[in-house]
Structure formats: structure tokens, C-alpha cells
Design a protein around this motif. Sequence first.
Motif: not given
Length: 349
Positions: A48-56, A75-81, A101-104, A125-131
Motif C-alpha cells: 500500500l501507499g499512494h501518497e508519496i514523498l521521498g528522495r531520489v 520529490v512528490v510522486v503521483e500515484a498513477a503511472v 498502473r498505480s503505486y499502492g 517506473a518509466p512514465n512516473s509523474v514526479l514533482h
Amino acid sequence: MRMELREFPLPETGDDDALLRVERAGVCGTDSKLYHGLSFRKVFPSILGHEILGRVERIGKKMAARHRIEAGDRVVVEAAVPCGDCAFCRQSLYKFCKQARSYGFTGADPPQYLWGAFSEVMYLAPNSVLHKIADHVDPRAAVVAASCLANGIRWMRTLGGATIAKPVVIQGAGPQGLSAVVAAKESGASPIIVTGLTSDVARLALARELGADMSINVEKENVLRIVEEATHGNLAETVLDVTGNAQAIALSVKLVKPLGILVCGGTIAGGAPASIATNDIVSKEIRFQGAWGHSFESAGQAIRLAEQKKYPLEKIISHEFSLEEAETAVKAMGREIEGLDPIKVAVRP
């Protein structure tokens, strides 16, 4: 269902993927539904876990160039890939991508495995949406910005049309309603009125701290009468219903002025049908607008707002749990633990 700790090998990465060291994972009400098998198609085992904050921690050259991100960035990572190629993806409406696909949400398949943020390290994964997000932002505020506030900005401003000196009503004082208060305040809406239950005393107090002008106890007060008085009989330009309660929507319809907008955000608990007065919708020419998730634009706006530190967003996260306590965190968010009534929960790996 049950959750347990497992160890997986770190996956290899190439030119267009990455590894993330997770800093915080927000716990959403959807996580409780997923845990109990009540929402979405779920493949087990999964993380589980689709509200994501971390460091690359590691990133390929192609992904780094596309996002202008490098190892060490927060970065913040959006759930949807998303797939990146369909009509929805080309319009940045990737939450509707049928190939996404969606994380979590998706099973932990080899060789990546780490497909969710309830983990120390996560595969991107490729196409991940990062901020990117600044280091000075409190991790709790960052989690709120990445999820609830991004939703609130889209639901209140983009879909709801909240604007200067126009009255709004927010039905529901949970994390989404509280975030919508901030969005309404930033939009210049006035007055901002929030409704809640008798048990929501602390939440309604936080709503006022975040910028609400009034709060109403729906169990003890006449909501319609108070809104009429506060708006000089005009009712609300925008009503956002985030109660998750089918009965509340009937009241929300009555609170909207002629030609106003009713935004229904999130889902109704248990998928219960809502009974509403369609004559009111027709006679007042109300726009009834569904709302699901945020956009790339609103996520960026939420992050920039969090970086300004104008609002105590971190207070919306009322409880944090360790990774070892992730199951407790999910149950707490689902209000399954006696004595715990969190506003919003986060997991801290």
C-alpha cells in the motif's frame, strides 16, 4: 486481510527509471478500503501507499533529463503511472488512462516488487509523474500538499469556480475538507463556511485556523438557515461535498444558489445511492460536478503553496506511525481503533 513486513532485493534500474528513498507515505481513506478488499481491483501480495514523498536515490539519465531531477532531489510522486500515449494522457488527464498502473494499488510483481510507499525504498517506473519539492517543507505538509491540497485546489477552484468575495460551503471537515478551506481562502472566496459533526470539534477549530469564516455543527444547528443568513439569502456560489455521506448530498443541493455549482468529491461510503431533489437542480439550474483526484497543474500549485508556508498544513496530519505499525496506521485511518480519531495519518519509514 493482514499486513506483514517482508524484505525484497533492490531492483536494477536503467536509463528511464529510478529508486526512491521514502520519507513519508500518507494514509488515505482508500487504503482502509483496499485493506478490507472493499475498493478497486487488488492483486496480492501488494504494498500500500499512494501518497508519496521521498528522495531520489538512483535515477537513469533519460528520466533525470525529462523531469530535470537528479539523485538527492526531494520529490512528490503521483500515484498513477500512465501509458503516455492515449488521448487522456496527451491531455494530462492520466488518471483516466486505461493502461495506467498505480503505486499502492497494483500487485508487487518481480523484478521491481517495490510498487508502493509503505516501504523504505520504492521503485519508480518509466512514465512516473514526479514533482520537486523544497527541503524546508515539513514532511507532513508535503504529504498533504501532494494529496488533499492538490485535490482541494482542483475541486474548489478549477471545477467549483471559487473566486473573490463569492460564498462557499464545504460539507465535511476531514482532511479533504480542511484542504479545500485553504484552496477557497487562496481563491479569495468569502465567506467560507465548513460543516461537521459534534465529534468534529478539533477539526472545525482547525478549519477556522486554516481560514474558514464559520463552522456549523450539522447535528445541532440548522445549516440551511445559517447559510441563508450568512449569504443574505443568496446561498452559496460553490458547495463542495466531501462528507462521503449519501444523505448529506441532499442538503448540499439546497445550499447552492441558482446557477451555482455543487462539487461532489471522493466517494460515498459503501457505494450507497444518494437521494437528491432533482427538481432543485433543474429549477435552480445547478451544475452537479463529480470530482476525482487532482491534476498535474493542481499538484504543482499545491507544492508551491506548501513551500510558501502560509498555512499550517502539517496540522492536518494528526498521527504518524512507523513502518512496523503500518497496519495500525491503516486501521486508525479507518477509525477502527478505539480512542483514536485521527484527521489524517502518515507512515514514517
